[in-house]
Write a protein that holds these residues in place. Structure first.
Motif, mmCIF file in Angstrom:
data_model
loop_
_atom_site.group_PDB
_atom_site.id
_atom_site.type_symbol
_atom_site.label_atom_id
_atom_site.label_comp_id
_atom_site.label_asym_id
_atom_site.label_seq_id
_atom_site.Cartn_x
_atom_site.Cartn_y
_atom_site.Cartn_z
ATOM 1 N N PHE A 192 63.595 -56.955 46.685
ATOM 2 C CA PHE A 192 63.621 -57.593 45.560
ATOM 3 C C PHE A 192 64.253 -56.636 44.293
ATOM 4 N N LEU A 193 63.983 -55.511 44.420
ATOM 5 C CA LEU A 193 64.601 -54.493 43.622
ATOM 6 C C LEU A 193 66.120 -54.482 43.677
ATOM 7 N N ARG A 195 68.008 -56.822 44.904
ATOM 8 C CA ARG A 195 68.894 -58.288 44.354
ATOM 9 C C ARG A 195 68.713 -58.052 42.775
ATOM 10 N N LEU A 196 67.587 -57.653 42.120
ATOM 11 C CA LEU A 196 67.368 -57.357 40.638
ATOM 12 C C LEU A 196 68.586 -56.704 40.247
ATOM 13 N N ASP A 199 71.473 -58.288 40.085
ATOM 14 C CA ASP A 199 71.748 -59.257 39.268
ATOM 15 C C ASP A 199 71.635 -59.177 37.831
ATOM 16 N N VAL A 200 70.773 -58.075 37.730
ATOM 17 C CA VAL A 200 70.657 -57.642 36.129
ATOM 18 C C VAL A 200 71.107 -56.241 35.804
ATOM 19 N N GLY A 201 70.974 -55.321 36.591
ATOM 20 C CA GLY A 201 71.360 -53.788 36.147
ATOM 21 C C GLY A 201 70.295 -53.020 36.510
#
Lengths: 445, 397
Positions: A192-193, A195-196, A199-201
């Motif tokens: 998840f880290l 992917r995030l 996605d986010v930075g």
């Protein structure tokens, strides 16, 4: 960690060579990995190795695999395997290993973690598009790379143990399950880290690191307090042994026998821990019994006997102060009158401590009599089963000792005695301190 | 109504949340009802899982879920769901047992939710129209700051017990950073993530790990304190010292130590030393030993010997041993780190011997200590003791 074994030098050279070949091949065929995630995850990887927590069982827990998994996900975007390889290899850079004699661990760990990570990355990148695009499936896809990582890591470490000759492969097989179980939550978090991050930075990485660090620091503080409490209990034991030289090792042995019986009854670890403390502290009230009574050779007078028995009430008063022992206080402290042997309602722990205490009292030499044989002690426990002792506790302890093939009592004592007045051979008594004299005899004298 | 033990209730709420969330999600067909049900269950669970800080205080994990609600739902929905979950938590009797405490807790949570929504809204409208990770984090930080401020200020106003110190800051840091991460994970930036409800679920793992560590630490600390207290009772239960001596000396020594700015770590060791400084007496309980000249020295030596034998308590052992040295020792060569603590312990113990814990004798006792030869007590310590006494009785603390 211990010194680096010389036998592993060649093995390490081979694994490191393999890693280097893979890295060069990847470097020549792939575009260079992005620098920011490489630096960020690499630095965090090194940091996390330095903040590992060692559990009481000796297992070392780090967040390393979470970071490797995140790097696998992030670098999968540019189809890079070199990135995860380098992040994994950074996991070997543990500064205390720079000390003389341990330096070999750095290439060894870098090579094994690096290779395991690159195989895990390869597995992750084999995921079909449909899997990574739908949510529950994408989570489950954290599992194949974890399996690959644990498998490669296990194979390399097992091979090293084989070469070193310190552990057999059979013993190592037992480690796979726990290792895998420990890594899965870290793998999910890492996925998840990653992917995030995409996605986010990169800022989200720091948000995740904070609670993990907090958890780690608080857990380390907990382990320190636990150790300090263990030490305090040893203050008590040392004080008791300073008062009564015949009780050397008694508290520890009662704790050991109580654990045997508790394990036989399939207690959970937390319950075993509470039982152990209750057993270690069951004689706390003896602190207030005058030394000359504790060390008196032979039998006590009625008055002396009453004085000695008073310690049981004191034990209850003291143990009552400790919340987690309070439910066990009344009877663990040896208040045998308050203990109905077959009471089905109260906790069973006090009965276990009573049996363990009696068994050790009978199989150790005391100021008032020499140690009895194990057979006599077993027979006495069985004889008083259902009246003085709880039958289930008696049978649990006996079968635990028999299954282990251990011997206690006359001829098998751990402590050598050196007495001024040799204790008599006779006298049976079985209830720990309560057997300083049989009540009838004491009143008669 | 109270349902089962804490563990049963936690499992029950989690199960109801998961099943309810799944049903609502399917019924809603791609809407966010399923997530809302799960987040509400998360708030209820967060009320049961508190980062414990000792002395009955703690910070609930529900604030982390509040940040997710504030970030991704309308103000009314966020406050409504949070409040409804609070009512549910009250009904199943999660959290502190006294009704007053529970109602105060609910009040604080309600105001904190409004403040979080307000803080987030104001920051969001002030920054810019275009959302980026930076602006989102700033708005979430404002919401988190509002929660922390309201929680702490209201607790102080309502005179609820509160703790100070590093551990509380650490707990807030864990809850707010996890909450922000869960919020970013759920809503993404620009809806640019498809992680959805799995984000908050998964990113609660480190927070749960933190909760577990806080919980273990709090239990272990309490057990440790109580074990030392139980041991400290031995000399008085044996009739060798006056009732309550060890506890009073520990309380006095702590107050004096704080007055003298003794570092926290040493205060802890000094408290242990004060509670156990007579332990040697139960070992040397023979009248022949105790009546002999230099009996006190012998007791201190035996106590110190046992404590020094055990690594985590060796500093407490040094403090007990140091009681036998006069404070002038400090003038020659290296001053041992425990020197001040030893001298404080000596003064506090002798003071208690003179007063027996009775406040009416404080004045004469302190005079007597001052009148002892100059080398016996350090006058700075006696001054500190006098200041502490002026503030109130150490026996009452």
């Amino acid at each position: 960690m211990s010194n680096f074994p010389q036998q592993l030098r060649w093995f390490t050279a081979v694994v490191l060579g393999a890693l280097a070949v893979v890295a060069v091949a990847l470097g020549l065929t792939e575009p260079a990995p992005a620098l920011l995630p490489l630096a960020l995850f690499g630095a965090l990887e090194i940091f996390s190795e330095h903040r590992a927590v060692t559990l009481p069982g000796g297992m070392r827990v780090t967040g390393g695999f979470m970071l490797e998994m995140a790097a696998i996900v992030v670098f999968a975007e540019q189809a890079s395997l070199l990135g995860p390889l380098l992040v994994g290899a950074a996991g070997g850079l543990y500064l205390p290993h720079l000390n003389k004699g341990r330096r070999g661990w750095i290439p060894f760990n870098s090579a094994t973690i690096g290779l395991a990570t690159v195989v895990a990355a390869l597995t992750y990148q084999g995921a079909p598009q449909a899997v990574t695009d739908t949510m529950p499936a994408a989570i489950l896809w954290a599992i194949p790379p974890t399996v690959a990582f644990v498998a490669v890591n296990w194979l390399l470490v097992a091979a090293s143990f084989r070469i070193e000759g310190t552990r057999t492969v059979r013993e190592m097989v037992g480690d796979i399950g726990p290792a895998w179980g420990q890594q899965v939550p870290f793998a999910l978090l890492g996925l998840f880290l990653g992917r995030l991050y995409l996605d986010v930075g990169p800022a989200v990485v720091l948000l995740l690191v904070v609670p993990i660090l907090v958890a780690r620091d608080m857990f380390a503080a907990y382990l320190r307090v636990k150790e300090a409490n263990e030490a305090t209990v040893h203050v008590l034991i040392q004080a008791l042994e300073a008062k009564d030289r015949y009780t050397a090792g008694h508290a520890e042995r009662v704790a050991r026998f109580a654990r045997y019986a508790g394990e036989e009854m399939k207690f959970m670890p937390a319950r075993l821990e509470r039982l152990r403390f209750a057993a270690l502290m069951h004689d706390i009230g003896k602190l207030v019994v005058p030394n000359h009574l504790l060390n008196k050779p032979g039998k006590l007078t009625a008055e002396e006997y009453a004085r000695v028995r008073a310690h049981e009430g004191v034990s209850v008063q003291m143990l009552d102060r400790i919340d987690f022992l309070a439910p066990l206080a009344a009877a663990s402290a040896g208040d045998h009158n308050a203990l109905d042997a077959e009471d089905a309602h109260g906790p069973i722990e006090p009965h276990i401590v009573a049996v363990a205490d009696a068994f050790d009292a009978m199989t150790s030499t005391r100021s008032y009599r020499r140690a009895l044989s194990q057979e006599v002690a077993f027979a006495e426990l069985r004889d008083k089963s259902g009246t003085q002792f709880n039958t289930k506790c008696v049978e649990s302890l006996i079968s635990a000792i028999e299954r282990r093939g251990e011997r206690y009592g006359s001829g098998h004592e751990e402590v050598e005695h050196d007495w001024a007045v040799a204790p008599p051979d006779a006298g049976l008594g079985s209830a720990g301190l309560g057997d300083l004299a049989h009540h009838e005899e004491a009143t008669a004298s | 109504m109270r349902i089962g033990g804490r563990r049963t209730r936690i499992v029950l709420v989690a199960a109801v949340g998961l099943i309810g969330g799944a049903i609502a999600g399917i019924a809603d067909g791609g809407g966010r009802s399923g997530s809302l049900v799960l987040l509400a269950a998360g708030v209820v669970l967060g009320e049961m899982l508190v980062l414990r800080l000792g002395e009955g205080t703690g910070i609930p994990l529900s604030y982390a879920v509040l940040l997710v609600l504030v970030r991704s739902f309308s103000p009314m929905t966020a406050i409504g769901v949070f409040a409804a979950a609070q009512v549910a938590a009250l009904l199943i009797a999660a959290g502190p047992r006294s009704l007053r405490r529970r109602l105060y807790g609910a009040l604080i949570r309600g105001v904190a939710a409004v403040a979080a929504v307000g803080g987030y809204g104001i920051a969001d409208s002030l920054i810019s129209d275009e959302e980026s990770l930076a602006t989102l984090l700033i708005a979430l930080t404002c919401a988190a700051a509002a929660v922390v401020t309201v929680h702490e200020v209201l607790r102080a106003v309502l005179r609820l017990p509160t703790t100070l110190g590093a551990r509380k800051r650490t707990a807030w840091l864990a809850i707010t950073s996890s909450g922000m991460l869960m919020a970013v994970g759920y809503g993404g930036v620009h809806g640019g993530t498809n992680v959805g409800i799995w984000g908050p679920l998964l990113f609660s793992i480190p927070l749960l790990a933190a909760w577990y560590a806080f919980d273990r630490l709090e239990s272990a600390s309490r057990t440790h304190r109580q074990t030392i207290e139980a041991l400290s009772l031995a000399p008085e239960l044996g009739g060798l010292v006056r009732d309550g001596h060890a506890r009073r000396v520990a309380a006095t020594a702590l107050l004096v130590g704080r007055e003298l700015d003794v570092p926290a770590e040493q205060l802890e060791q000094m408290e242990t030393a004060a509670l156990l400084h007579h332990l040697g007496e139960v070992i040397l309980d023979d009248p022949a030993h105790l009546g002999a000249p230099h009996a006190e020295e012998k007791v201190a030596e035996v106590t110190a010997g046992i404590l020094r034998n055990i690594a985590p308590l060796s500093a407490a052992g040094d403090i007990v041993a140091g009681v036998q040295h006069t404070h002038h020792r400090a003038g020659r060569g290296q001053v041992p780190a425990h020197h001040v603590a030893s001298q404080v312990l000596k003064a506090a113990s002798d003071f208690d011997d003179l007063t027996g814990g009775e406040a009416v004798r404080y004045g004469s006792a302190i005079e007597e200590l001052y009148s002892a030869p100059g080398y016996v007590y350090d006058s700075r310590i006696l001054d500190a003791l006098e200041r502490v006494l002026l503030k109130g009785s150490p026996a009452n603390t």
